[in-house]
Design an enzyme around this catalytic site. Structure first.
Site, PDB file in Angstrom:
ATOM      1  N   GLY A  13       0.870  -1.049   0.036  1.00  0.00           N
ATOM      2  CA  GLY A  13      -0.165   0.145   0.017  1.00  0.00           C
ATOM      3  C   GLY A  13       0.808   1.381  -0.070  1.00  0.00           C
ATOM      4  N   GLY A  17      -1.269   7.578   0.742  1.00  0.00           N
ATOM      5  CA  GLY A  17      -1.440   7.730   2.096  1.00  0.00           C
ATOM      6  C   GLY A  17      -0.196   7.457   2.994  1.00  0.00           C
ATOM      7  N   GLY A  19       1.295   4.585   3.629  1.00  0.00           N
ATOM      8  CA  GLY A  19       2.332   3.748   3.165  1.00  0.00           C
ATOM      9  C   GLY A  19       3.411   4.451   2.220  1.00  0.00           C
ATOM     10  N   ASP A  63      -2.900  -7.166  -6.185  1.00  0.00           N
ATOM     11  CA  ASP A  63      -4.088  -7.086  -5.693  1.00  0.00           C
ATOM     12  C   ASP A  63      -4.215  -7.707  -4.305  1.00  0.00           C
ATOM     13  OD1 ASP A  63      -6.729  -6.720  -4.577  1.00  0.00           O
ATOM     14  OD2 ASP A  63      -7.676  -6.812  -6.535  1.00  0.00           O
ATOM     15  N   SER A 142      -4.972   0.099  14.107  1.00  0.00           N
ATOM     16  CA  SER A 142      -5.675   1.282  13.891  1.00  0.00           C
ATOM     17  C   SER A 142      -6.322   1.537  15.432  1.00  0.00           C
ATOM     18  CB  SER A 142      -7.028   1.313  13.147  1.00  0.00           C
ATOM     19  OG  SER A 142      -7.961   2.211  13.219  1.00  0.00           O
ATOM     20  N   TYR A 155     -14.550  -3.592   9.523  1.00  0.00           N
ATOM     21  CA  TYR A 155     -13.337  -2.739   9.394  1.00  0.00           C
ATOM     22  C   TYR A 155     -12.537  -2.790  10.892  1.00  0.00           C
ATOM     23  CZ  TYR A 155      -9.713   0.683   9.426  1.00  0.00           C
ATOM     24  OH  TYR A 155      -8.571   1.339   9.351  1.00  0.00           O
ATOM     25  N   LYS A 159      -9.249  -4.701  12.510  1.00  0.00           N
ATOM     26  CA  LYS A 159      -7.991  -4.282  12.944  1.00  0.00           C
ATOM     27  C   LYS A 159      -7.866  -4.639  14.318  1.00  0.00           C
ATOM     28  CE  LYS A 159      -6.827  -1.483   9.487  1.00  0.00           C
ATOM     29  NZ  LYS A 159      -5.636  -1.951   8.919  1.00  0.00           N
TER      30      LYS A 159
HETATM   31  N1  LIG Z   1      -6.489   7.039   7.337  1.00  0.00           N
HETATM   32  C1  LIG Z   1      -6.977   6.401   8.337  1.00  0.00           C
HETATM   33  O1  LIG Z   1      -7.937   7.442   8.888  1.00  0.00           O
HETATM   34  C2  LIG Z   1      -6.554   5.607   9.136  1.00  0.00           C
HETATM   35  C3  LIG Z   1      -6.585   5.379  10.356  1.00  0.00           C
HETATM   36  C4  LIG Z   1      -6.460   4.048  10.884  1.00  0.00           C
HETATM   37  C5  LIG Z   1      -5.605   3.102  10.486  1.00  0.00           C
HETATM   38  N2  LIG Z   1      -5.497   3.147   8.857  1.00  0.00           N
HETATM   39  C6  LIG Z   1      -4.992   2.332   8.331  1.00  0.00           C
HETATM   40  O2  LIG Z   1      -3.672   2.696   7.585  1.00  0.00           O
HETATM   41  C7  LIG Z   1      -3.436   1.903   6.367  1.00  0.00           C
HETATM   42  C8  LIG Z   1      -3.047   2.655   5.081  1.00  0.00           C
HETATM   43  O3  LIG Z   1      -4.318   3.358   4.954  1.00  0.00           O
HETATM   44  P1  LIG Z   1      -4.278   4.969   4.329  1.00  0.00           P
HETATM   45  O4  LIG Z   1      -4.842   5.814   5.593  1.00  0.00           O
HETATM   46  O5  LIG Z   1      -3.142   5.346   4.016  1.00  0.00           O
HETATM   47  O6  LIG Z   1      -5.365   4.803   2.904  1.00  0.00           O
HETATM   48  P2  LIG Z   1      -4.970   5.043   1.501  1.00  0.00           P
HETATM   49  O7  LIG Z   1      -4.633   6.546   1.350  1.00  0.00           O
HETATM   50  O8  LIG Z   1      -6.352   4.526   0.946  1.00  0.00           O
HETATM   51  O9  LIG Z   1      -4.035   4.169   1.156  1.00  0.00           O
HETATM   52  C9  LIG Z   1      -4.306   2.602   0.992  1.00  0.00           C
HETATM   53  C10 LIG Z   1      -3.031   1.923   0.196  1.00  0.00           C
HETATM   54  O10 LIG Z   1      -3.353   0.565   0.658  1.00  0.00           O
HETATM   55  C11 LIG Z   1      -3.224   0.091  -1.190  1.00  0.00           C
HETATM   56  N3  LIG Z   1      -4.468  -0.802  -1.231  1.00  0.00           N
HETATM   57  C12 LIG Z   1      -5.734  -0.769  -1.036  1.00  0.00           C
HETATM   58  N4  LIG Z   1      -6.299  -2.037  -1.530  1.00  0.00           N
HETATM   59  C13 LIG Z   1      -5.453  -2.882  -1.834  1.00  0.00           C
HETATM   60  C14 LIG Z   1      -5.331  -3.931  -2.364  1.00  0.00           C
HETATM   61  N5  LIG Z   1      -6.520  -4.593  -2.547  1.00  0.00           N
HETATM   62  N6  LIG Z   1      -3.966  -4.471  -2.542  1.00  0.00           N
HETATM   63  C15 LIG Z   1      -3.004  -3.718  -2.564  1.00  0.00           C
HETATM   64  N7  LIG Z   1      -3.022  -2.715  -2.035  1.00  0.00           N
HETATM   65  C16 LIG Z   1      -4.092  -1.889  -1.781  1.00  0.00           C
HETATM   66  C17 LIG Z   1      -3.721   1.327  -1.783  1.00  0.00           C
HETATM   67  O11 LIG Z   1      -3.170   1.384  -3.023  1.00  0.00           O
HETATM   68  P3  LIG Z   1      -3.799   1.159  -4.505  1.00  0.00           P
HETATM   69  O12 LIG Z   1      -5.113   1.722  -4.444  1.00  0.00           O
HETATM   70  O13 LIG Z   1      -2.973   1.400  -5.472  1.00  0.00           O
HETATM   71  O14 LIG Z   1      -3.962  -0.566  -4.377  1.00  0.00           O
HETATM   72  C18 LIG Z   1      -2.943   2.653  -1.081  1.00  0.00           C
HETATM   73  O15 LIG Z   1      -1.521   2.558  -1.276  1.00  0.00           O
HETATM   74  C19 LIG Z   1      -4.744   1.180   6.252  1.00  0.00           C
HETATM   75  O16 LIG Z   1      -4.277  -0.307   6.760  1.00  0.00           O
HETATM   76  C20 LIG Z   1      -5.799   1.569   6.967  1.00  0.00           C
HETATM   77  O17 LIG Z   1      -6.527   0.798   7.510  1.00  0.00           O
HETATM   78  C21 LIG Z   1      -5.759   4.454   8.221  1.00  0.00           C
END
Ligand SMILES: NC(=O)c1ccc[n+]([C@@H]2O[C@H](COP(=O)([O-])OP(=O)(O)OC[C@H]3O[C@@H](n4cnc5c(N)ncnc54)[C@H](OP(=O)(O)O)[C@@H]3O)[C@@H](O)[C@H]2O)c1
Length: 268
Positions: A13, A17, A19, A63, A142, A155, A159
């Protein structure tokens, strides 16, 4: 055993975001990178940004919501002869709404991504790390992991799995040279909110942290071999307070938050 800065980190990922910021943070610290996600064009862009004379960046389209994807990713890295020293299981997604209204295929894909692929990648790389007597694993959980989450039930539960699994593993590995860290971000500005269909949850946006800070907290904690890091003082406070909240009350509060009711009652 400490890691050399020339070690190689796999970040799932890494196209957007948290990652993406982790990849930037690791590159700044001199680590080589393998970046995995679905959006190959975005990965190419990130690779161009981070590659340098001293940093090698490989990209891999995958994916991870498909069964067999974790194994295929691992096999592909072996085929390319790339040794991984740091595994960052960051890729994840959420779905907002009533459980009964959700499309089952979408729920199932989310669980495979958030739980199954993360667990399988950990299983595959952990064996290599133990053999090499070095390695770091960072699993992105999370603050959702600390309580049930009505309107995002699967979700939050996914987590909770990541957090519980990571902490248990950390204990199993106590006497080894491999560490497992769980990162618990709270609301963070990224693509997540829009993709999860929760653009209307205003409180989420208002208290969101920047991806850069969250990524830095996670990478720092992982390199120090810490068991758990909650990013941000407000999130730490909330996680602490949840411990004292009656079990029946917390889901009601989360429901209000997720439905946007808390924000509208504040405005009145
Ligand atoms: N944002 C928040 O508020 C928050 C809070 C707590 C925890 N988190 C956790 O933090 C992590 C990163 O989230 P983020 O906030 O950075 O969200 P994000 O901006 O949506 O980024 C998610 C990343 O995961 C990749 N991804 C999604 N589905 C995928 C798949 N099927 N196969 C491979 N890669 C996939 C996406 O890339 P592609 O679309 O290019 O595949 C993207 O690079 C997640 O585990 C999320 O649950 C986020």
């Amino acid at each position: 055993m400490s890691l050399k800065s020339a070690s190689t980190a796999l970040v799932t990922g890494a196209s957007f975001g948290i990652g993406l910021e982790m990849a930037r943070e690791l590159a700044a610290r001199g680590h080589n990178l393998v970046l995995a996600a679905r959006n190959i064009e975005k990965l190419r862009e990130v690779s161009r940004e981070l590659s340098s004379a001293s940093i090698r960046v490989e990209i891999l389209q995958t994916d991870l919501s498909q069964s067999g994807a974790a194994r295929a990713l691992y096999d592909e890295l072996k085929r390319r002869g790339i040794k991984i020293d740091i595994l960052i299981n960051n890729a994840g997604s959420g779905i907002h709404g009533h459980f009964t209204d959700m499309d089952w295929q979408a729920v199932s894909a989310m669980l495979r991504l958030n739980i199954e692929s993360l667990t399988e990648l950990t299983h595959l790389f952990l064996r290599d790390f133990l053999e090499a007597r070095a390695g770091r694993i960072l699993n992105v959980a999370s603050t959702a992991a600390f309580q049930p989450g009505p309107l995002m039930a699967c979700y939050y539960a996914s987590k909770a799995f990541v957090l519980s699994f990571s902490e248990a593993l950390c204990e199993e590995l106590r006497d080894s040279a491999v560490t497992v860290t769980a990162l618990c971000p709270g609301p963070t500005h990224s693509e997540f909110q829009k993709r999860a269909g929760m653009g209307h949850v205003e409180l989420f946006t208002r208290f969101s942290m920047k991806t850069r800070q969250v990524a830095r907290d996670g990478v720092q904690a992982m390199l120090k071999g810490k068991r758990l890091v909650v990013s941000g003082w407000l999130n730490n406070l909330l996680v602490f307070l949840i411990r004292f909240s009656p079990r029946f009350l917390t889901p009601k509060l989360v429901y209000s938050f997720q439905s946007g009711r808390l924000a509208s009652s504040q405005k009145k």
